[in-house]
Write a protein that holds these residues in place. Structure first.
Motif, PDB file in Angstrom:
ATOM      1  N   GLU A  70      40.001   5.405 -31.189  1.00 18.61           N
ATOM      2  CA  GLU A  70      40.631   7.118 -31.226  1.00 18.61           C
ATOM      3  C   GLU A  70      40.024   6.592 -29.247  1.00 18.61           C
ATOM      4  O   GLU A  70      41.048   7.946 -28.540  1.00 18.61           O
ATOM      5  CB  GLU A  70      39.493   8.036 -31.449  1.00 18.61           C
ATOM      6  CG  GLU A  70      39.348   9.456 -31.382  1.00 18.61           C
ATOM      7  CD  GLU A  70      38.652  10.223 -31.853  1.00 18.61           C
ATOM      8  OE1 GLU A  70      37.643  10.827 -31.042  1.00 18.61           O
ATOM      9  OE2 GLU A  70      37.719   9.241 -33.011  1.00 18.61           O
ATOM     10  N   VAL A  71      39.863   5.970 -28.419  1.00 14.18           N
ATOM     11  CA  VAL A  71      39.773   5.771 -27.100  1.00 14.18           C
ATOM     12  C   VAL A  71      40.909   5.488 -26.729  1.00 14.18           C
ATOM     13  O   VAL A  71      42.093   6.173 -26.080  1.00 14.18           O
ATOM     14  CB  VAL A  71      38.938   5.068 -26.160  1.00 14.18           C
ATOM     15  CG1 VAL A  71      38.615   4.811 -24.966  1.00 14.18           C
ATOM     16  CG2 VAL A  71      37.409   5.333 -27.013  1.00 14.18           C
ATOM     17  N   TYR A  74      43.324   8.323 -27.774  1.00 12.18           N
ATOM     18  CA  TYR A  74      43.629   9.827 -26.810  1.00 12.18           C
ATOM     19  C   TYR A  74      44.201   9.422 -25.067  1.00 12.18           C
ATOM     20  O   TYR A  74      43.454   8.175 -24.925  1.00 12.18           O
ATOM     21  CB  TYR A  74      41.542   9.867 -26.146  1.00 12.18           C
ATOM     22  CG  TYR A  74      41.485  11.559 -25.140  1.00 12.18           C
ATOM     23  CD1 TYR A  74      41.564  12.793 -26.105  1.00 12.18           C
ATOM     24  CD2 TYR A  74      40.996  11.194 -23.950  1.00 12.18           C
ATOM     25  CE1 TYR A  74      41.136  13.829 -25.225  1.00 12.18           C
ATOM     26  CE2 TYR A  74      41.007  12.097 -23.980  1.00 12.18           C
ATOM     27  CZ  TYR A  74      40.950  13.798 -23.835  1.00 12.18           C
ATOM     28  OH  TYR A  74      41.110  14.447 -24.044  1.00 12.18           O
ATOM     29  N   GLY A 138      44.960  11.167 -13.167  1.00  9.17           N
ATOM     30  CA  GLY A 138      44.647   9.882 -13.803  1.00  9.17           C
ATOM     31  C   GLY A 138      44.995   8.464 -14.452  1.00  9.17           C
ATOM     32  O   GLY A 138      45.477   8.272 -13.779  1.00  9.17           O
ATOM     33  N   SER A 139      44.255   7.976 -15.123  1.00  5.49           N
ATOM     34  CA  SER A 139      43.990   6.438 -14.938  1.00  5.49           C
ATOM     35  C   SER A 139      45.225   6.118 -15.949  1.00  5.49           C
ATOM     36  O   SER A 139      45.381   4.726 -16.082  1.00  5.49           O
ATOM     37  CB  SER A 139      43.014   5.835 -15.563  1.00  5.49           C
ATOM     38  OG  SER A 139      42.689   5.838 -16.767  1.00  5.49           O
ATOM     39  N   ARG A 140      45.960   6.576 -17.272  1.00  3.46           N
ATOM     40  CA  ARG A 140      46.396   6.476 -18.386  1.00  3.46           C
ATOM     41  C   ARG A 140      48.097   6.134 -18.677  1.00  3.46           C
ATOM     42  O   ARG A 140      48.760   6.504 -19.057  1.00  3.46           O
ATOM     43  CB  ARG A 140      46.650   7.205 -19.232  1.00  3.46           C
ATOM     44  CG  ARG A 140      44.732   6.386 -19.793  1.00  3.46           C
ATOM     45  CD  ARG A 140      44.709   5.105 -20.464  1.00  3.46           C
ATOM     46  NE  ARG A 140      45.880   4.817 -22.013  1.00  3.46           N
ATOM     47  CZ  ARG A 140      44.513   4.708 -23.472  1.00  3.46           C
ATOM     48  NH1 ARG A 140      43.464   6.195 -23.176  1.00  3.46           N
ATOM     49  NH2 ARG A 140      45.763   5.486 -24.002  1.00  3.46           N
TER      50      ARG A 140
END
Lengths: 426, 85
Positions: A70-71, A74, A138-140
């Motif tokens: 799930e992490v 997301y 953000g980081s993604r």
């Protein structure tokens, strides 16, 4: 076993996200039954594109829940990466492997290709930056913007420890990825490779092709008829999205782990026509195509007469004629002696970088299940084609037939060519 | 908003970044975000962005660097909420 086992490379697993089906069983049914995956896209009409038809896989992000935490899910938005994860993880499981989060497979690598990284992710970056919200990215974002995004996600998921490569060769990307993996194994650099390609056609990618006026625009309200390779009414190609992957491995390695062998890769070749002698950024130099096919046949150690099936590039543009002429010249076969030939693009459109890998999965299925899938929308073959090839070689209905050897080619912008030869495993 | 109320909201911010969500039932001020909750350090920046949106505050980089535990995270949020009023 009569042939030596050394240096042989076999296919042991497959996964596919195609406009006409997701997953191998559904895809097999679709290609046997001539199921189209092309749809009318209202947004393209609203955006004043010339063409309003696209190949869109029936895929949902939920399809990844078996594979991703799930992490990881997301914040994953990149559609091409999502397609690639589904296709490669399915292929990995299909090959009899499991996904284990501790093991690193040092003998296994990957070559996964794409054309552009996710342009919708890029759009979010541009919008946030221009609105002075850069700190909210953000980081993604980087992992989904980098060209090696799919390769990075897949190698991490499967624990691949050998070379992990991202290739890009326009519409020849997918078949080139398979060839590269084959060559690494053949030359002893890896025992097993996960190979394939992915493509997500969003409105921005679509528009760039639409503006070149090379897309099918006369069947906007009859989308399943819009992709018509080799036909008199062919008027351009239909872009499509998707991904496919194969697990290919050294024969001894496959036998040692009791893998099911689907087919063998006999050889191949990739080259460029150098954008000379009629070749350009967007058109192939016919001499380059002929050289590519003849060298692939030579490298495979077969005679041109032994080819039972050609899975063409055949996009439904004027280049179809050049391609058919080149096959005839390279194989010295024409008329009734021309091999059975089909174009999967009649059903799924042209999946650009993903085309090669999806079409190769179709080739392997035809070898495994001994059939030739129909060319749909070929009720009116073009006379330039039928002057070279008998219509008997261009089946419009499912044909049950022993396929021992199949040739597959793809050609891309930049005048790049790739040809591969596959056979039944003996 | 008191620290207890902030903690309850903060749990909702942390949850998507945690594999083992049951750990949220036993957090206290000393719980370390990366060591105890096993949150990937790259995701700390996403948690800060999500917290900014949730509390309508801005967490500058110097304040963000102080965040290692649930307690220091709440400290920063409390400070920023005070600055806002």
């Amino acid at each position: 076993m009569t042939n030596s086992m050394k240096g042989r490379v076999v296919v042991t697993g497959m996964g596919v996200v195609s406009p006409n089906a997701v997953g191998i069983p559904a895809f097999l049914h679709a290609i046997q039954n001539g199921v189209s995956g092309l749809k009318f896209v209202p947004q393209y009409e609203q955006l004043h594109f010339n063409s309003h038809v696209c190949g869109i896989p029936p895929f949902q992000f939920d399809d990844l829940r078996n594979y991703l935490s799930e992490v990881t899910m997301y914040g994953l938005k990149g559609m091409a990466i999502a397609y690639a994860i589904k296709a490669t993880a399915d292929a990995w499981i299909d090959a009899g492997n499991s996904i284990d989060d501790t093991q690193v497979h040092e003998e296994t690598g990957c070559v996964l290709g794409n054309s552009v990284a996710d342009t919708e992710t890029m759009k979010r970056v541009i919008t946030l930056v221009d609105e002075m919200h850069a700190r909210k990215l953000g980081s993604r974002v980087v992992e989904q913007l980098m060209n090696s995004g799919a390769t990075a996600y897949v190698s991490g998921l499967l624990g691949l420890g050998n070379r992990t490569i991202t290739n890009s060769a326009a519409c020849a990307t997918g078949s080139q990825a398979v060839l590269m993996g084959y060559e690494y194994i053949k030359h002893g650099m890896a025992k097993r490779m996960v190979v394939g390609s992915n493509e997500y056609v969003d409105p921005y990618v679509f528009a760039a092709f639409d503006s070149m006026r090379i897309l099918s625009r006369k069947f906007n309200h009859d989308p399943e008829k819009a992709s018509r390779p080799m036909s008199a009414t062919a008027g351009g190609f239909v872009p499509g999205s998707g991904a496919a992957a194969l697990v290919i491995e050294d024969l001894e390695f496959a036998l040692a782990r009791n893998a099911t062998i689907y087919a063998e890769i006999l050889g191949g070749y990739t080259n460029s026509g150098g954008q000379r002698s009629g070749g350009s950024m967007t058109a192939p130099n016919p001499d380059g195509i002929v050289k590519c096919i003849t060298t692939a046949v030579k490298n495979a150690g077969i005679k041109p007469e032994s080819i039972d099936l050609i899975s063409g590039h055949l996009t439904a543009t004027a280049a179809d004629k050049i391609e058919i002429e080149s096959w005839a010249l390279a194989l010295r076969r024409k008329g009734d002696n021309f091999p059975l030939t089909n174009s999967l693009k009649s059903m799924i459109g042209h999946c650009l970088s993903a085309a090669g890998s999806i079409e190769i999965v179709a080739v392997i299925l035809q070898i495994m299940h001994q059939f030739v899938h129909p060319n749909i929308n070929l009720e009116d073959p073009h006379k330039d084609i039928t002057e070279i090839v008998s219509i008997n070689s261009l089946p419009t209905k499912l044909l049950n037939k022993d396929i021992h050897i199949a040739a597959k080619a793809n050609f891309g912008f930049g005048d790049v060519n790739t040809c591969l030869i596959f056979s039944k495993f003996k | 908003m008191n620290r207890k109320a902030i903690l309850e909201e903060l749990k909702k911010v942390l949850s998507p970044y945690m594999v083992n969500k049951e750990m949220l039932n036993s957090v206290n001020d000393d719980t370390d975000l990366t060591k105890d909750l096993k949150i990937n350090s790259a995701n700390l920046i996403d948690i800060i962005i999500d917290a900014e949106n949730k509390y309508d505050i801005e967490i500058d980089m110097d304040s963000a660097e102080k965040i290692h535990t649930v307690g220091t995270c709440i400290d920063v949020i409390v400070d920023k909420l005070k600055e806002r009023t």
